[in-house]
Design a protein around this motif. Structure first.
Motif: not given
Length: 728
Positions: A597-599, A590-595
């Protein structure tokens, strides 16, 4: 009739070639579906057809005191407004259509209290809004967490398991993990709505309906209407998805039959999506506690999985939360239980992979947390706790290739080379989880006719809910009789055909195909007599029968006369002597957006042990579908109850968020194939529900690996991630 229970491990000689069965044959019903010639329950235009709409209770608990239908009856086109019939299903449970003497009680909001019949659907639905239902409102129990818990309730099929002294083992364990998790209400939202067309003729009832188990539906409808079972015929040749929500008979079917009887016309009914939330059972919300005691090197000594699920007062199903946990890991001291709270909400029932789909969220996330505590690789922790025999029953496993699933999955995914990393604002992580789904052998019959022209017909009352039943039955008979698949006709979806298991519990395919195998064995025995040979010495291929050096055209051997045989199978001594399940392992990136929180789930891999693979394409399709649903559960699906009144806040797809194409990554499915001779004559184990087991937990574990946030209240939504994200 070849009547066989599973009294011994068994492999039919006719399946030895493997030329047709198992091949990725395209669905033989596909052309009918894409061309629009496949007929579903709501389609067709019978002369004089009428349409029905249901009036639901306007409050969540209490009693109906009066119904005023005058305004509805005055609307042009309305034929009848029916209420007060004692045969009406008051509780609204899709899993148990039954009449009640207590016809005024309101068990939940939206419960059917009347039905409107009109000349078209729009008029019927408009008239339903004009019916005035007066009530005496009760004190509703809408919050499951606020209700008293009933310990060891006398409902549900999974009884508590207690082995050894769990509390003492936990107290003595060097390492103890104690975590709680929650899952929300889930809807079984199939593409085809719950719909039926019903008609009476000479006191007999014909029901075309979207249903998964039509033999059971026939009996339920007959019981609810006071009919003999033989006076009811149920047709479901094509079903547009079910996911457990169509295993029983919904109240709309009984109400439509009552309406058709009243107006003297055939009646159609289809539930609007929002009404489906109230009239079709859903998966219960749960709270779960997992406690694991282990040694410092990761050997489990105590395992407890305890949960609480909800049900209304009108139904007896209880979500078997720890069902998939029972044989999953070793550990001498064991406790598995599900307790009950009663609520004034629509009935809960079996939704795809009951127990495993949500129980694995808790267990597989807990195993990931334990691995982190111990400093062990999550795969290695599971390997160290792979049981040699069933840790609850002590029975030998029929087949169990879990370790191979771990190994192949880790190799193909590149698990050893994984690393947490950052790509701009995206945090990349990886997770894995085990999958398990119990396998069942159930009673099933199938009739196979080998016609004089060398073509075959296989018939039973199975259904195809998108799983590929038409195709795998054709492949089974083609394999046994040495025919091209185009020479096999499949007749299913009619309750007048031989009784099968129906589509549910992942047991339909193995059971129905096994019955077909046994019918074909009788046919082969007849052909062998005509060839002066033993059945196992026959070779049927390309319309020719070979034995003892002789080659005879099949049509010559038949001499214009058909051979008809019926196969019947069911559980027996071998079923009782072995622990049977399908197994698998999920790996996710997975990729989680650090700003924000989108997954984003970037890739998923599943490796599965399902016994014989009946069709490589349809089996993979079923597993991919389950994996998508696990992703959807992990990131979005949650039905929300308004605790003030028992309404669902989001009863349709506008706000009940399911995964769509943009959410789903490349999914890779692989098989570790070993024919399970103990499972059934065809050697196949359950497929459909296995893919969802553990998939959501693997996503949640990957999210934690990426950003360090451990969410235990599912789904994993942005609000639950934002507070814990690292500083940019």
């Amino acid at each position: 009739m070849n009547d066989m229970t599973m009294d011994r491990a068994y492999r039919p000689a006719g399946l030895a070639r493997g030329e047709v069965l198992g091949a990725p044959v395209p669905r033989i019903d596909g052309p009918a579906k894409v061309s629009g010639t496949a007929t579903y329950a709501y389609e067709g235009a019978e002369p004089g057809i009428a349409y029905a709409a249901i009036v639901g209770a306007p409050v969540g608990s209490g009693r109906v005191t009066a119904i005023d239908a005058a305004a509805a009856e005055a609307l042009p086109g309305v034929l009848a407004v029916i209420h007060g019939d004692p045969r009406m299903v008051t509780g609204g449970s899709n899993s148990q259509a039954q009449a009640h003497s207590d016809t005024d009680r309101i068990f939940h909001y939206g419960q059917p209290v009347a039905i409107v019949v009109a000349v078209d659907q729009a008029v019927a639905r408009e008239a339903a809004t004009l019916v005035v239902v007066s009530t005496e409102t009760g004190d509703g129990r809408f919050d499951p967490t606020a209700q008293p818990v009933q310990r060891d309730p006398d409902i549900g099929f999974l009884k508590p398991v207690e082995i050894g002294d769990v509390d003492a083992a936990l107290a003595a364990a060097p390492v103890v993990l104690d975590r709680s998790y929650t899952t929300p209400v889930h809807f079984p939202a199939a593409l085809e709505p719950h719909a039926s067309t019903v008609a009476w003729a000479d006191g007999k009832l014909l029901v075309r309906t979207s249903n998964q188990v039509i033999g059971g539906a026939r009996r339920t409808i007959a019981r609810a209407l006071g009919l003999a079972a033989e006076d009811v015929r149920v047709l479901a040749p094509f079903v547009g998805g079910g996911f457990g929500g169509k295993t029983g008979v919904g109240p709309e079917v009984i109400l439509a039959a009552i309406a058709a009887e009243r107006v003297g016309r055939p009646v159609k009914i289809a539930l609007p999506r929002a009404q489906t939330a109230y009239l079709v059972h859903h998966r219960s919300a749960t709270t779960q506690r997992v406690r694991i005691g282990a040694t410092a090197d990761g050997r489990i000594t105590a395992f407890a999985h305890e949960g609480v699920a909800a049900q209304n007062d009108d139904a007896s199903f209880l979500e078997p939360i720890p069902f998939g946990s029972l044989p999953l890991y070793a550990g001498e001291a064991r406790r598995f239980r599900t307790d009950l709270v009663r609520v004034d909400l629509p009935a809960t029932g079996a939704v795809r992979a009951p127990g495993e789909a949500i129980g694995t969220f808790a267990v597989e996330c807990a195993m990931d947390e334990l691995a982190e505590t111990l400093g062990l690789d999550p795969v290695e922790l599971r390997r160290r706790n792979e049981p040699e025999v069933d840790p609850v029953s002590g029975k030998r496993f029929s087949t169990r290739r879990m370790l191979d699933c771990y190994d192949e999955g880790a190799r193909a995914f590149g698990w050893a080379e994984r690393r947490k990393r950052r790509e701009g604002d995206w945090l990349i992580g990886h997770g894995m989880a085990a999958a398990l789904r119990g396998n069942f052998t159930v009673k099933a019959e199938a009739r196979v006719t080998l016609a004089g022209d060398g073509r075959a017909i296989v018939a039973c009352d199975m259904t195809d809910i998108g799983t590929g039943t038409y195709t795998i039955l054709a492949q089974t008979v083609a394999e046994m009789l040495g025919l091209p698949i185009a020479a096999v006709e499949v007749q299913i979806g009619d309750s007048d055909l031989p009784a099968s298991a129906g589509s549910g519990g992942s047991f339909g395919a193995g059971s129905a195909c096994s019955a077909a195998v046994l019918a074909c064995e009788d046919i082969l025995a007849t052909l062998a007599l005509r060839m002066n040979a033993a059945p196992e010495d026959l070779l049927l291929h390309d319309g020719v029968v070979t034995a003892g050096g002789r080659n005879v055209a099949l049509v010559d051997l038949l001499d214009g006369a058909a051979i008809v045989a019926t196969g019947k199978t069911g559980p027996g001594a071998e079923t009782q002597a072995t622990s049977q399940a399908s197994h698998g392992a999920h790996f996710v990136e997975v990729a989680v957006h650090a700003v924000t929180g989108e997954v984003r789930v970037r890739r998923m891999l599943g490796v599965f042990d399902v016994g014989r693979v009946l069709n490589a394409k349809t089996a993979a399709n079923q597993l991919i579908g389950g994996m998508v649903w696990g992703l959807s559960y992990a990131l979005g699906e949650a039905a929300v109850v308004d605790l003030r009144n028992g309404h669902f806040v989001n009863p349709d797809f506008a706000e009940y968020h399911v995964a769509v194409n943009a959410d789903v990554p490349r999914i890779d499915v692989r098989f570790i194939e070993e024919i399970d001779d103990s499972a059934n004559p065809v050697g196949a184990k359950g497929v459909g529900e296995l893919g969802i087991s553990g998939a959501g937990a693997a996503v949640a574990n990957a999210i934690h690996d990426a950003c360090g946030v451990r969410v235990r209240d599912f789904p994993v939504t942005l609000d639950k991630l934002l507070a814990g994200l690292p500083d940019v």
